[in-house]
Scaffold this motif. Structure first.
Motif, PDB file in Angstrom:
ATOM      1  N   ASP A  87       0.574  -0.972  -0.395  1.00 29.83           N
ATOM      2  CA  ASP A  87      -0.179   0.059   0.038  1.00 29.83           C
ATOM      3  C   ASP A  87       0.638   0.893   0.036  1.00 29.83           C
ATOM      4  O   ASP A  87       2.369   0.863   0.480  1.00 29.83           O
ATOM      5  N   ALA A  88       0.215   1.715  -1.064  1.00 30.06           N
ATOM      6  CA  ALA A  88       0.849   3.559  -1.431  1.00 30.06           C
ATOM      7  C   ALA A  88       0.336   4.830  -0.849  1.00 30.06           C
ATOM      8  O   ALA A  88      -0.814   4.789  -0.562  1.00 30.06           O
ATOM      9  N   TYR A  89       1.090   5.847   0.313  1.00 29.02           N
ATOM     10  CA  TYR A  89       0.100   6.842   0.522  1.00 29.02           C
ATOM     11  C   TYR A  89       0.755   8.160  -0.134  1.00 29.02           C
ATOM     12  O   TYR A  89       1.872   8.404   0.459  1.00 29.02           O
ATOM     13  N   GLY A  90       0.210   8.718  -0.981  1.00 28.10           N
ATOM     14  CA  GLY A  90       1.413  10.059  -1.362  1.00 28.10           C
ATOM     15  C   GLY A  90       0.137  11.269  -1.523  1.00 28.10           C
ATOM     16  O   GLY A  90      -1.123  11.441  -1.545  1.00 28.10           O
ATOM     17  N   VAL A  91       1.102  12.447  -1.816  1.00 21.40           N
ATOM     18  CA  VAL A  91       0.216  13.467  -2.320  1.00 21.40           C
ATOM     19  C   VAL A  91       1.413  13.907  -3.607  1.00 21.40           C
ATOM     20  O   VAL A  91       3.077  14.100  -3.572  1.00 21.40           O
ATOM     21  N   PHE A  92       0.871  15.207  -4.096  1.00 18.90           N
ATOM     22  CA  PHE A  92       1.721  15.840  -5.518  1.00 18.90           C
ATOM     23  C   PHE A  92       1.288  17.529  -4.872  1.00 18.90           C
ATOM     24  O   PHE A  92       0.522  17.872  -4.434  1.00 18.90           O
ATOM     25  N   ALA A  93       2.795  17.999  -4.454  1.00 25.31           N
ATOM     26  CA  ALA A  93       2.364  19.413  -4.821  1.00 25.31           C
ATOM     27  C   ALA A  93       2.672  20.154  -5.854  1.00 25.31           C
ATOM     28  O   ALA A  93       4.539  19.224  -6.165  1.00 25.31           O
TER      29      ALA A  93
ATOM     30  N   PHE B 104      -3.053  10.758  -2.856  1.00 24.71           N
ATOM     31  CA  PHE B 104      -3.612   9.259  -3.545  1.00 24.71           C
ATOM     32  C   PHE B 104      -3.330   8.176  -2.470  1.00 24.71           C
ATOM     33  O   PHE B 104      -2.684   8.809  -2.063  1.00 24.71           O
ATOM     34  N   ILE B 105      -4.186   6.908  -3.218  1.00 21.98           N
ATOM     35  CA  ILE B 105      -3.450   5.891  -2.513  1.00 21.98           C
ATOM     36  C   ILE B 105      -3.481   5.416  -3.997  1.00 21.98           C
ATOM     37  O   ILE B 105      -4.352   4.356  -4.651  1.00 21.98           O
ATOM     38  N   VAL B 106      -2.154   4.134  -3.386  1.00 22.92           N
ATOM     39  CA  VAL B 106      -2.028   2.843  -4.689  1.00 22.92           C
ATOM     40  C   VAL B 106      -1.920   1.704  -3.568  1.00 22.92           C
ATOM     41  O   VAL B 106      -1.189   1.826  -3.096  1.00 22.92           O
ATOM     42  N   VAL B 107      -2.874   0.715  -4.616  1.00 22.07           N
ATOM     43  CA  VAL B 107      -2.793  -0.190  -3.905  1.00 22.07           C
ATOM     44  C   VAL B 107      -1.580  -1.040  -5.000  1.00 22.07           C
ATOM     45  O   VAL B 107      -2.025  -1.127  -6.399  1.00 22.07           O
ATOM     46  N   MET B 108      -0.252  -1.975  -4.789  1.00 21.66           N
ATOM     47  CA  MET B 108       0.316  -2.450  -5.704  1.00 21.66           C
ATOM     48  C   MET B 108       0.690  -4.011  -5.668  1.00 21.66           C
ATOM     49  O   MET B 108       1.090  -4.126  -4.306  1.00 21.66           O
TER      50      MET B 108
ATOM     51  N   ASP C 183      13.041 -10.422 -14.308  1.00 22.75           N
ATOM     52  CA  ASP C 183      11.444 -10.053 -14.105  1.00 22.75           C
ATOM     53  C   ASP C 183      10.421  -9.741 -13.691  1.00 22.75           C
ATOM     54  O   ASP C 183      10.232 -10.588 -13.176  1.00 22.75           O
ATOM     55  N   GLY C 184       9.872  -8.643 -13.655  1.00 23.72           N
ATOM     56  CA  GLY C 184       8.802  -8.458 -12.454  1.00 23.72           C
ATOM     57  C   GLY C 184       7.693  -7.241 -13.752  1.00 23.72           C
ATOM     58  O   GLY C 184       7.584  -6.494 -13.865  1.00 23.72           O
ATOM     59  N   VAL C 185       6.843  -7.231 -12.760  1.00 21.34           N
ATOM     60  CA  VAL C 185       5.327  -6.869 -12.867  1.00 21.34           C
ATOM     61  C   VAL C 185       4.833  -6.585 -11.919  1.00 21.34           C
ATOM     62  O   VAL C 185       4.872  -6.261 -10.442  1.00 21.34           O
ATOM     63  N   LEU C 186       5.032  -4.839 -11.712  1.00 22.59           N
ATOM     64  CA  LEU C 186       4.453  -4.326 -10.332  1.00 22.59           C
ATOM     65  C   LEU C 186       3.115  -3.584 -10.883  1.00 22.59           C
ATOM     66  O   LEU C 186       3.121  -2.330 -12.139  1.00 22.59           O
ATOM     67  N   ASP C 187       1.988  -4.124 -10.704  1.00 21.36           N
ATOM     68  CA  ASP C 187       0.850  -3.779 -11.257  1.00 21.36           C
ATOM     69  C   ASP C 187      -0.099  -2.501 -10.096  1.00 21.36           C
ATOM     70  O   ASP C 187      -0.443  -3.003  -8.444  1.00 21.36           O
ATOM     71  N   GLU C 188       0.084  -1.457 -10.281  1.00 25.09           N
ATOM     72  CA  GLU C 188      -0.564  -0.177  -9.559  1.00 25.09           C
ATOM     73  C   GLU C 188      -2.099   0.219  -9.506  1.00 25.09           C
ATOM     74  O   GLU C 188      -2.592   0.596 -10.816  1.00 25.09           O
ATOM     75  N   ASP C 189      -2.602   0.167  -8.342  1.00 26.86           N
ATOM     76  CA  ASP C 189      -3.948   0.825  -8.242  1.00 26.86           C
ATOM     77  C   ASP C 189      -4.427   2.030  -8.270  1.00 26.86           C
ATOM     78  O   ASP C 189      -3.949   1.831  -6.805  1.00 26.86           O
ATOM     79  N   PHE C 190      -4.247   3.349  -8.892  1.00 30.08           N
ATOM     80  CA  PHE C 190      -4.362   4.628  -7.972  1.00 30.08           C
ATOM     81  C   PHE C 190      -5.892   5.074  -7.844  1.00 30.08           C
ATOM     82  O   PHE C 190      -6.336   4.859  -8.686  1.00 30.08           O
TER      83      PHE C 190
ATOM     84  N   GLU D  46       6.788  17.952  -7.445  1.00 34.56           N
ATOM     85  CA  GLU D  46       7.039  16.866  -6.080  1.00 34.56           C
ATOM     86  C   GLU D  46       6.399  16.199  -5.974  1.00 34.56           C
ATOM     87  O   GLU D  46       4.815  16.204  -5.255  1.00 34.56           O
ATOM     88  N   VAL D  47       6.235  15.333  -5.750  1.00 38.53           N
ATOM     89  CA  VAL D  47       5.432  14.184  -4.994  1.00 38.53           C
ATOM     90  C   VAL D  47       6.041  13.178  -4.601  1.00 38.53           C
ATOM     91  O   VAL D  47       7.134  12.763  -4.325  1.00 38.53           O
ATOM     92  N   THR D  48       5.922  13.009  -2.879  1.00 33.10           N
ATOM     93  CA  THR D  48       6.224  12.370  -1.821  1.00 33.10           C
ATOM     94  C   THR D  48       5.057  11.327  -1.386  1.00 33.10           C
ATOM     95  O   THR D  48       3.935  11.404  -1.384  1.00 33.10           O
ATOM     96  N   LEU D  49       5.808  10.170  -1.245  1.00 33.13           N
ATOM     97  CA  LEU D  49       5.276   8.958  -0.962  1.00 33.13           C
ATOM     98  C   LEU D  49       5.580   7.804  -0.573  1.00 33.13           C
ATOM     99  O   LEU D  49       7.041   8.357  -0.077  1.00 33.13           O
ATOM    100  N   SER D  50       4.741   7.325   0.719  1.00 31.73           N
ATOM    101  CA  SER D  50       5.152   6.189   1.433  1.00 31.73           C
ATOM    102  C   SER D  50       5.163   4.805   1.036  1.00 31.73           C
ATOM    103  O   SER D  50       3.768   4.920   0.687  1.00 31.73           O
ATOM    104  N   PHE D  51       6.080   4.116   0.977  1.00 30.79           N
ATOM    105  CA  PHE D  51       4.914   2.522   0.362  1.00 30.79           C
ATOM    106  C   PHE D  51       4.913   1.637   2.006  1.00 30.79           C
ATOM    107  O   PHE D  51       5.823   1.795   2.632  1.00 30.79           O
TER     108      PHE D  51
END
Length: 179
Positions: free
Chosen positions: A46-52, A62-66, A74-81, A169-174
């Protein structure tokens, strides 16, 4: 006169480029805990972020579920914002570990490919993103830094710019979910 203008433009260009200089990811090589992207971005986060904007005003939260999965290099990062205004967005990163801490990634809204490098607890990721604003789409550059804090938490700070001009700037915590 033309020669003077060319010289002035060259000096101004050099000043702008030198202003973009910043720390190199290698500076963090001895920092701990050591980040392994393939381990950290594996499972659900889960990620929690702001755009300034450029003035520092928070204009979007915004909130993201990854959902992340790796198969070898090889990796896949599937993000829902989900944004504070109710809009939703999806981004699926396809990543490849190139060895020696280097990564490359693609996504549908990324122009070309993203280039990244990991050292110590840090990962630096640079890419151009197609960013919708109203009924237009702009191509903006991201200088994206991630810092592993512990086995569950990573902080992310990304500067967005266009033509070298800082837009925001985007600040985000995972936070990695417990298995």
């Amino acid at each position: 006169m033309q020669r003077r203008q060319l010289l002035a433009a060259s000096v101004a260009g050099a000043a702008v480029l030198s202003g973009c200089a910043g720390p190199e990811v290698a500076r963090y090589a001895s920092e701990t805990p050591v980040l392994d992207l393939r381990t950290y971005f594996n499972g659900t986060l889960d990620a929690y972020g702001v755009f300034a904007d450029r003035s520092g005003e928070i204009v979007k939260r915004f909130i993201v579920v990854m959902r992340c999965q790796w198969n070898g290099d090889d990796g896949v990062l599937d993000e829902d914002f989900t944004y504070s205004d109710g809009t939703k967005q999806k981004r699926v990163w396809r990543m490849k570990h190139l060895g020696d801490g280097r990564f490359i990634g693609t996504a549908d809204d990324v122009v070309g490919s993203a280039q990244g490098e990991q050292r110590g607890n840090a990962f630096r990721w640079g890419y151009t993103l197609r960013q919708p604003v109203g009924d237009k789409v702009y191509e903006v550059q991201f200088d994206d830094w991630m810092y592993l804090m512990d086995d569950r938490v990573m902080l992310n700070k990304a500067v967005m710019s266009k033509f070298g001009v800082r837009l925001g700037e985007v600040t985000l915590s995972f936070v990695k979910r417990q298995p």
